[in-house]
Design an enzyme around this catalytic site. Structure first.
Site: not given
Length: 133
Positions: A41-43, A52, A54, A87, A90
């Site tokens: 995941n990359i915020e 996210c 996945e 989520c 996703c």
């Protein structure tokens, strides 16, 4: 298969960029040709553009030319005590890009379960629904 998928997902989780939540997630996709595609995941400060793990793993597989029929399984891991299921966004992406019966392995530091997208997103909206418009 399952152990290798989880091992790779745990490894890529270390690459997560999570300065806001500090909640790391890793994912790995296995395809029929034996190729693995991973993502973390990359915020972003603008939370809506966070990506996210996945989705990153699936988009890497598709970017490499893989398609739904090529995907064998997906693993998603998180560094929390409880399993973090995908989520809603996703789940919708998984529904479109992963075979309905493909196993999805979900793991945290203390728990592990096997599921599939039918169980995670029953009565989904899909390409089939667009054919009846």
């Amino acid at each position: 298969m399952k152990e290798e998928l989880l091992k790779r997902a745990w490894a890529v989780m270390e690459n997560a960029y999570v300065p806001y939540s500090n909640f790391r997630v890793g994912a790995c996709v296995l395809c029929k040709n034996g190729q693995y595609y991973c993502g973390a995941n990359i915020e972003n400060a603008s939370y809506g553009v966070t990506s996210c793990a996945e989705r990153n793993a699936l988009f890497a597989a598709y970017s490499a030319g893989q398609r739904k029929a090529d995907i064998v399984a997906l693993a998603i891991v998180s560094d929390g005590e409880r399993i973090a299921t995908p989520c809603g966004a996703c789940r919708q992406v998984i529904d479109e890009l992963v075979p309905a019966d493909a196993p999805i392995y979900l793991s945290s530091k203390t728990e592990q379960i096997e599921s599939n997208i039918r169980a995670l997103l029953p009565m989904s909206f899909s390409q089939e629904d667009l054919k009846h418009v």
